[in-house]
Design a protein around this motif. Structure first.
Motif: not given
Length: 355
Positions: A131, A205-206, A215, A219
């Motif tokens: 990440n 982050m999501e 997805y 992101v």
């Protein structure tokens, strides 16, 4: 002329031909000097890593707070239970014994067990590292390319309006604290201000519940504001270093010769000036590349990005000593390794280095 009078001539004609030191001497000396240079840099890196290992252990033990009390969640526990926790994590041992155990494990890749997660430190780092690399790696590529491009343009048109605007904006943004700029962007573009609606998520982050290409887009949507924050704050340093190095090259004779041959200014800049001015910029690039692993703690904290920076802040608030020590060691090691790699690459860019 007799053979006795000319022994050197006889040896030269009758004896086997031998390569003198003048043929391979300079190359051998250059290779030896470079190997000595490499050995010195690697030795310095090893000493630095050892210093980091020692510092990471003793520094964070100065942080106030009792990790054992944190693990109990503020509940009333008996002295026996506290003693059990201290023994489980080795906190009942003398400090020197804790240090030797820490060093023994660290040298084998074991950075201990996190107090709050009850999991190996390396597992938590491995989970958060991708990440961080996604966030800071994206920002690194963008602000490096932007800084080199604008720094080159500013130096080539030094003193002009665009140069003054570029350097002024770069200095202004570089002096702004990253966390403050991040909060400002959240207020304006996430919460919304006046006619500006909230366009981006406030953090994380999501959003969850999305798969596949949806997805990826989700992101990327969360990635925009933290990346913009990092690029805005960091590109100015690359711009200023590139500009300064190129300005030092501007008056060189080889550039005057290139122009006299009829080469266009664009070719003179790209083929001659910029490659010779990149050495200081390469140093900065490798330093920033090392920092990419560390991430930017404040930016990840402000945007609730689940990376190493946010994990470090979370561990520091406990304090979770094994996790803090492990993260600090990883951060510092990344910078040391990248700096050493830059030192080893220098001779390829400038043969004068390492001789």
């Amino acid at each position: 002329m007799t053979a006795e009078a000319t022994p050197s001539l006889v040896e030269a004609t009758d004896g086997p031909a031998q390569a003198g030191p003048s043929v391979r001497g300079p190359r051998a000396r250059t290779t030896t000097a470079y190997l000595r240079y490499v050995a010195g840099k690697l030795g310095g890196a090893a000493v630095s890593l050892l210093a980091v290992l020692v510092t990471s252990f003793f520094l964070f033990r100065l942080i106030p707070g009792d990790p054992v009390k944190y693990m109990t969640g503020g509940r009333q526990v008996s002295a026996g239970q506290l003693a059990h926790y201290r023994k489980e994590f080795g906190l009942d041992l003398p400090l020197w014994r804790q240090f030797t155990d820490y060093c023994d494990k660290a040298l084998t890749g074991d950075l201990g067990t996190s107090y709050q997660f009850r999991a190996p430190v390396m597992d938590k780092i491995s989970e958060a590292l991708p990440n961080t690399l996604l966030l800071t790696g994206t920002a690194f590529v963008l602000y490096t390319a932007l800084g080199i491009f604008l720094g080159t343009r500013s130096a080539w048109r030094g003193g002009g309006t665009s140069d003054r605007l570029n350097t002024g904006l770069a200095l202004t943004l570089y002096s702004i604290p990253s966390f403050w700029l991040g909060l400002l962007l959240i207020i304006v573009f996430s919460v919304g201000m006046g006619p500006i609606p909230g366009l981006f998520p406030t953090g994380g982050m999501e959003s969850g519940g999305k798969e596949g290409f949806a997805y990826v887009l989700d992101v990327a949507h969360h990635l925009i504001l933290p990346v913009v924050t990092l690029v805005a704050v960091e590109y100015g340093q690359t711009l200023l270093v590139t500009r300064s190095a190129l300005l030092d090259e501007m008056g060189s004779d080889y550039l005057t010769t290139a122009r006299a041959k009829g080469l266009r200014d664009d070719l003179v800049r790209r083929r001659h000036a910029v490659p010779n001015a990149l050495l200081p910029t390469v140093t900065l690039i490798f330093i920033n590349l090392g920092r990419t692993v560390a991430g930017v703690i404040l930016v990840e904290t402000v945007f609730s990005w689940p990376g190493l920076g946010g994990l470090f802040y979370q561990a520091l608030s406990v304090p979770d000593l094994p996790l803090v020590q492990g993260l600090f060691f990883v951060f510092a090691s990344a910078v040391i390794v990248m700096n050493t790699l830059a030192d080893l690459i220098y001779p390829l860019l400038d043969p004068r280095v390492g001789r």
